[in-house]
Structure formats: structure tokens, C-alpha cells
Design a protein around this motif. Sequence first.
Motif, PDB file in Angstrom:
ATOM      1  N   ASP A  79       0.823  -1.288   0.092  1.00  0.00           N
ATOM      2  CA  ASP A  79       0.110  -0.009   0.005  1.00  0.00           C
ATOM      3  C   ASP A  79       0.750   1.086  -0.118  1.00  0.00           C
ATOM      4  N   ILE A  80       2.000   1.126   0.499  1.00  0.00           N
ATOM      5  CA  ILE A  80       3.002   2.258   0.560  1.00  0.00           C
ATOM      6  C   ILE A  80       3.410   2.504  -0.748  1.00  0.00           C
ATOM      7  N   HIS A  81       3.605   1.345  -1.663  1.00  0.00           N
ATOM      8  CA  HIS A  81       4.100   1.529  -3.155  1.00  0.00           C
ATOM      9  C   HIS A  81       2.861   2.391  -3.848  1.00  0.00           C
ATOM     10  N   LYS A  82       1.791   1.898  -3.543  1.00  0.00           N
ATOM     11  CA  LYS A  82       0.560   2.496  -4.246  1.00  0.00           C
ATOM     12  C   LYS A  82       0.550   3.814  -3.983  1.00  0.00           C
TER      13      LYS A  82
ATOM     14  N   PHE B 178      18.597   2.489   1.926  1.00  0.00           N
ATOM     15  CA  PHE B 178      18.966   1.447   1.235  1.00  0.00           C
ATOM     16  C   PHE B 178      19.394   0.374   2.247  1.00  0.00           C
ATOM     17  N   ILE B 179      19.650   0.835   3.614  1.00  0.00           N
ATOM     18  CA  ILE B 179      20.120  -0.162   4.563  1.00  0.00           C
ATOM     19  C   ILE B 179      18.967  -0.442   5.483  1.00  0.00           C
ATOM     20  N   PHE B 180      18.298  -1.719   5.394  1.00  0.00           N
ATOM     21  CA  PHE B 180      17.233  -2.184   6.091  1.00  0.00           C
ATOM     22  C   PHE B 180      16.205  -1.329   6.203  1.00  0.00           C
ATOM     23  N   GLY B 181      15.853  -0.537   5.157  1.00  0.00           N
ATOM     24  CA  GLY B 181      15.043   0.670   5.016  1.00  0.00           C
ATOM     25  C   GLY B 181      13.879  -0.053   4.092  1.00  0.00           C
ATOM     26  N   ARG B 182      14.051  -0.995   3.219  1.00  0.00           N
ATOM     27  CA  ARG B 182      13.053  -1.226   2.067  1.00  0.00           C
ATOM     28  C   ARG B 182      13.019  -0.089   1.017  1.00  0.00           C
TER      29      ARG B 182
ATOM     30  N   MET C 242      11.935   1.716  -4.653  1.00  0.00           N
ATOM     31  CA  MET C 242      12.584   2.164  -6.000  1.00  0.00           C
ATOM     32  C   MET C 242      11.925   1.244  -6.887  1.00  0.00           C
ATOM     33  N   GLU C 243      12.205  -0.042  -6.838  1.00  0.00           N
ATOM     34  CA  GLU C 243      11.798  -1.016  -7.933  1.00  0.00           C
ATOM     35  C   GLU C 243      10.421  -0.900  -8.346  1.00  0.00           C
TER      36      GLU C 243
END
Length: 492
Positions: A287-290, A311-315, A320-321
Amino acid sequence: MKTLSPYLPLAFRLDTISVLIIGGGVVALNKLRLFLGRGCIIHVWAKDVHSEIKKAYDDGKISLHIGPFSEKELDRFFPDIGLIFAATDKEEINLLISEKAFQYRVPVCVVDNPALSSFITPAFVNRDPVQIAITSGGASPVLARRLRQKIEAELPTNLGQAAQFMQAQRSWLKEKIPHIEKRRHIWESFIDSAHFEDALAGDYCKAKHALEALVNNEEKQGEVWLVGAGPGHADLLTLAALRLMQNADSVLYDNLVSDEVLDRVRRDAERVYVGKERSKHSLPQEDIHKELSRRAKRGERVLRLKGGDPFIFGRGGEEMEALLKEGISVRVVPGVTAANGCGASAGIPLTHRDCAQSCIFLTGHARADGSLNLYWPSLARKGQTLVIYMGLAPLETLCDQLIKHGLPATWPIAVIEKGTCSDERVVTGQLRNIAAKVQAENIKSPALLIVGEVVLHRAKTNMITSQFFAPKEGRYETSVSPRAWRGSFING
């Protein structure tokens, strides 16, 4: 909610009021200089006046009243006066002026006496029409002046002329783009572009051409900025992070972003909490991506603010992808990760050549059944440092497994709660007893674990780094001067 200073810097319109300055010396002159040329009627009242004050009167810039102070004469100025400055060296006179001003509800400043004042004058940086006010709330005027000097050195001399150019473009730009948010995007893009230098240099034709080009291109898709907020202390934000935090239309932030850092985000940006805590997710990752995609597609500049480094254990990689698959532009700004920030603040060097030839970052986030999917034989080794994120909940399991796979039960470990922040706490111990110590101290998340002999070096460095990042009152004793410890930190 924390208590703020009662002083709020505001821009006061002066061309519709009269100002009374009582006093004729250098202090009164300094206040007079603030008001000359601003369109207000200025009265100066004193027994004797500085030669420059007399010249201002001779030039017709002020009204001058020569004579001793009296309460009866003061009453004649009310209620027509809009502001009063008491700049005399007589405490009884200053007190009377203050009482009269409060009685008539007229703003009054008694110089160097905030208790008798209803306002104070800040230190000013003047690039007319751009002005910057700096105030310490009366706590330290010297500090405010020092800050003014630093800002003066940073700002272009011609900033005021560039502001006047922008003011001249406002009417046609408003007609061309009625939507206020879209206009703000245009202005921010212009200021961030190389063409703003044209306005600073006085090449207004070139600057206007660039502005028109931005207007003709204004229907742009938004973008997402994955920004590392650092481990907690706002001074550890990068300059790039601060700039984007001030330009964002909306911000999605997690629970590791401190209030101090969040205060640096532009005040009118929409704030959306999407934090994840143990067994408590406010918004699933999909849902965050959306949400990021939805906002960017409608033209927003979306700030995804993450504690530490994205980019360090932060998803950050997942986000990004997902965004790139949607064709959305993504910008990544790294942050000081918790390992570096907390280690430095606690005075623990993550790599020390005497005992650590490598450093491993790992997550202690457990599976749903509580197990940890870690390769223990590679972790339970001497000569390296382990930095464990999200390791507080499975702390006892972590320690048991490291002992089981070869590390001594006496192996050093530190647990750092709220590292780099003013309420940071550090508990050190051994694998065999750290869980009990943490429970006794009631350590809570967010907390970071550092395992290895580097923990034993903490006493040699904590005085310097802790004072540098976040002094903790009553926790450290030192006779080293600020100049000495700062130099020691910088030099190694």
C-alpha cells in the motif's frame, strides 16, 4: 508537546504607524537605523542626541524632541504611537515607559530588558526586499549576531535584486497558471536551476526566457525522493536531504524519523505516517508503494523519509523498483545509517585495527514463528564487529546462538537506545548478561546492538563523540576545552 519560546519572529508593517525612540545615544541610534527608509513616522526624544541622530533630523527624516523625560510628556504621544523603544540608561525611566506602553497596549522594547518588553528586536540580514530575522528569544543576543554573520557570508549580495525580478513576474505568471501549487512548483524549479544565477547577475532577459520555458513545460509528472533521515539527531541530516525536505509537497515518514528531524520538513507539506513497529504496521508495504505512485502520478513531489539510510534495512530498494516499474522518476539521497551514527555517538569505533578487521550489518527481525534466519557460524567469530538492527526483541536468542556457535559468554556487547538523540542511553555488558541488564534498565526500541571487542574501546572515545553529537548532561566529566576536543575529533 515541548514548550517553545514565547517569541515568534513576525514581519511588522511599518509604513502606517509612528515609532517613538526614547534615548539619544549609540543604542538609540542603532534602533533608529532599523526604521529609516521604511515609511514610518519616527520620533526621537532625549536630552542630548548623537550627531548622526541630529543629522537625520536636519535631513527631515525624523521628528526630534529635545528635553528631559517626563510622564506627562509621554502621555501626549498616546494613542498615536504604534511602537516604542526605551533606550535610556535610567532603570526607573525604562520601567515607567514599559508600564505606560502595556497600559495603552502599544508594543514596547526596553533594550536589554526582555522582562519589561512585549517584543524584542532580532538580528537582521538585509537583502532588501529579502530580510532574515534571527532571534534567540533573548537568551543570547551574541549568538544571534554570530549566526547573522555566518548567514551574511553565505547569501549572494544581489539576492534582493533577484527577488525584485521574481516579484515583477508574478502577475503574468499568475494569469498564465492560476493554480497556486503549480505556480509554486515553477518558482522552486527556477530557483533550483542554473538560470537563477542569471537573475542574480542582473541578466533579466535571459532569466525571464528560462522562466517562460519552465511555464510551457509545467505539466510534468511528479517524482519520489527516497531520503535518509539519519539516526535521529537533526544535525546529521545531509544538505541534499534538507533541500528536498523543504521542497516536497507531501512526506511519507516512518516511526524512526525523530520529531526534531520532522520539524525540518516544509510546514505546509502534507504529512502521512506509514511507520512500522513490531506487530503494528500502519500501512502494508504494498500500500505504501501504491500511495507513493498515486501521489507522484498526480504531479506531487513526494518525500519518502526514512530513518537512517533508505538502502540499509529500510526497504528503499523495494520501493524504488516498484516505482520504476510504474515509470515514476526516483531520486535517492543516502543518510547516516544507525550503525555509523549510534556507534560514533556512543563512542564505539566499529572498526578498530587491534580487534576488528571487518564489520557486518544484519537484521534481527524474526520470522513469524520467532526464529532467526541467520548463518550463525559466520557470525560467531572473533576479529569482526556485528551491528544488529531490530535486535532488541530477539536479544536473548541472538546471544544464546552466538555463544552456542563459538563466541565466549564474556564477549562484549552494547545496546544503544535512541542513538545520537538527547535522550540516548547505552548499556554495555557481555553476551551472558546483557539481556538481564537491558530488562533492568527498561531499554526500548529503537535500539541498536553492537557485538565485538570494539565495545571495550568505548571509554577511550565517548567523551569526544558524545559531546559532538548530543551532550548528555551529567553523564560525562571532562576538563578538555571545546576547542581541544573538537580538534581531536576532526584530526582523528
